[in-house]
Design an enzyme around this catalytic site. Structure first.
Site, PDB file in Angstrom:
ATOM      1  N   ASP A  73       0.859  -1.177   0.026  1.00  0.00           N
ATOM      2  CA  ASP A  73      -0.052   0.048   0.057  1.00  0.00           C
ATOM      3  C   ASP A  73       0.787   1.210   0.167  1.00  0.00           C
ATOM      4  OD1 ASP A  73       0.799  -0.741   2.594  1.00  0.00           O
ATOM      5  OD2 ASP A  73      -0.457   0.903   3.397  1.00  0.00           O
ATOM      6  N   ASP A 101       8.482   4.141  -1.198  1.00  0.00           N
ATOM      7  CA  ASP A 101       8.211   3.921  -0.282  1.00  0.00           C
ATOM      8  C   ASP A 101       6.950   2.859  -0.383  1.00  0.00           C
ATOM      9  OD1 ASP A 101       7.357   3.181   2.402  1.00  0.00           O
ATOM     10  OD2 ASP A 101       6.467   5.198   2.655  1.00  0.00           O
ATOM     11  N   GLU A 130       0.016  -1.222   5.627  1.00  0.00           N
ATOM     12  CA  GLU A 130       1.213  -0.689   6.433  1.00  0.00           C
ATOM     13  C   GLU A 130       1.301   0.797   6.822  1.00  0.00           C
ATOM     14  OE1 GLU A 130       5.212   1.046   7.395  1.00  0.00           O
ATOM     15  OE2 GLU A 130       4.041   1.496   5.707  1.00  0.00           O
ATOM     16  N   HIS A 341       5.950   9.956   0.957  1.00  0.00           N
ATOM     17  CA  HIS A 341       4.854  10.492   1.101  1.00  0.00           C
ATOM     18  C   HIS A 341       4.769  12.122   0.743  1.00  0.00           C
ATOM     19  CE1 HIS A 341       4.176   8.030   5.126  1.00  0.00           C
ATOM     20  NE2 HIS A 341       4.547   7.221   4.043  1.00  0.00           N
TER      21      HIS A 341
END
Length: 369
Positions: A73, A101, A130, A341
């Site tokens: 995810d 990531d 996660e 992110h």
């Protein structure tokens, strides 16, 4: 080939709010092409959406020598980021959501196995959710579908082996009061004032936590934070309720509920001073940290293969759940956590390719010698 795999993975929108079935189906095909035996472990999230943990094994066994672990995810992305799901290369960097990531690690792991035939059991473990609380890994730790001797958990560490990480805990706190007109405060009790007194005690607890130190970390103690607070209904009404979110990151040598016990003692002191004091604490997440000994064979292997000394991180990872499966765990992966992110997330091409080589050497030494 590694860029093609990463491009395929990035193209699949696997934000945590969605089902990860599509990316699992892709990984199944890739793993089966490598002659691995795949096994799905599905579950439903709190909204009833199907999520899947996928295990791929070199042989049908219940215990493996090495597991390579990556989460499927990603966090959400800005819809205006045109290349979020279209891997784009510029200046030696590959841009796209999840490239860093941790789809880059997954692509490296799949590439690493292409030229090796392990003679000891190896597993790929691909988890769900996660990014929203390690939920898939926790499902695995509870189900215990296999035992693992060593695990390499993918996270962007700029290829620095991470041998220890702090835990992550959360509590939602509700402090009660009694509403009254602000011109007549004696008729009520302000929940905001009560919360403020409690928060002041937490600040003292934060200083107390500095006395218990783990020198490998920066900062070397358990930290706490109150990141959210809300109270009251109007400017001229005594607040009947005040809510805040307490977060703490325990060092691995300290129980994850240590701060919670100190906090409950502080609440007891407030009740002693004010018998009408009311407070509810919902400690909905208490993840412990992890630590692998510096002289672990896995640490030594990854230090040599990467050329980097091992270190620690202050954020939580799935290494803790892998240790619950019996594993010595290390976290490593291409890319910088500071780039994860973000709009414009990227993984450097050279780190991606080096990661595949590091994982190839790890498989060869642990599973093919």
């Amino acid at each position: 080939m590694i860029k093609e795999i990463l491009a395929d993975l990035v193209r699949i929108d696997s934000v945590s709010s969605r089902s990860n079935v599509e990316i699992v189906e892709y990984l199944e095909r890739r793993c089966e092409a490598l002659s691995l035996i795949t096994r799905r472990l599905p579950y439903k999230d709190e909204l009833g959406i199907e999520k899947i943990n996928l295990i791929a094994l070199t042989s049908n066994v219940s215990e493996v020598e090495l597991a390579l672990v990556g989460h499927t995810d990603t966090v959400p992305y800005d819809p205006n980021w045109s290349e979020a799901t279209n891997l784009t290369e510029r200046d030696g960097k590959l841009f796209g959501r999840g490239s860093c990531d941790t789809k880059g690690f997954i692509a490296a792991a799949l590439t690493a196995l292409e030229t090796i035939k392990p003679n000891k059991p190896l597993a790929f473990i691909f988890t769900a959710d996660e990014e929203i609380g390690l939920r898939g890994a926790k499902q695995l730790a509870q189900a215990k579908p296999l035992r693992v001797r060593y695990s390499i958990v993918g996270e962007p560490t700029s290829l620095k082996p991470i041998r220890a990480g702090k835990g992550y805990s959360l509590a939602e706190v509700i402090v009660k009061g009694r509403e009254a007109h602000s011109a007549y405060p004696a008729l009520g009790a302000s929940a905001v004032f009560r919360a403020a007194r409690l928060i002041s005690r937490l600040e003292s607890i934060a200083n107390q936590l500095k006395e218990d130190q783990h020198p490998a970390f920066d900062p070397p103690y358990t930290t706490l934070n109150i990141g959210l607070i809300h109270g009251g209904s109007a400017k001229n009404v005594l607040a009947g309720e005040c809510r805040f979110t307490l977060e703490w990151r325990p060092i691995p040598t300290q129980p994850s509920d240590h701060l919670l016990n100190l906090f409950r003692a502080a609440i007891a002191e407030e009740i002693k001073a004010d018998p009408d004091f009311q407070c509810e604490v919902d400690a909905n997440r208490q993840d412990t940290g992890f630590e692998t000994a510096p002289d672990s064979p896995l640490i030594k292997l990854l230090e040599k293969a990467s050329g980097n000394n091992s270190g620690t991180v202050a954020f939580g990872t799935e290494a803790t759940q892998m240790m619950l499966l019996g594993s010595e765990s290390v976290v490593i992966g291409p890319g910088d956590i500071r780039e994860a992110h973000r709009t414009g997330e990227f993984v450097p091409v050279d780190e991606l390719e080096r990661c595949a080589e590091i994982l190839r050497q790890s498989i060869q030494q642990l599973c093919s010698s």
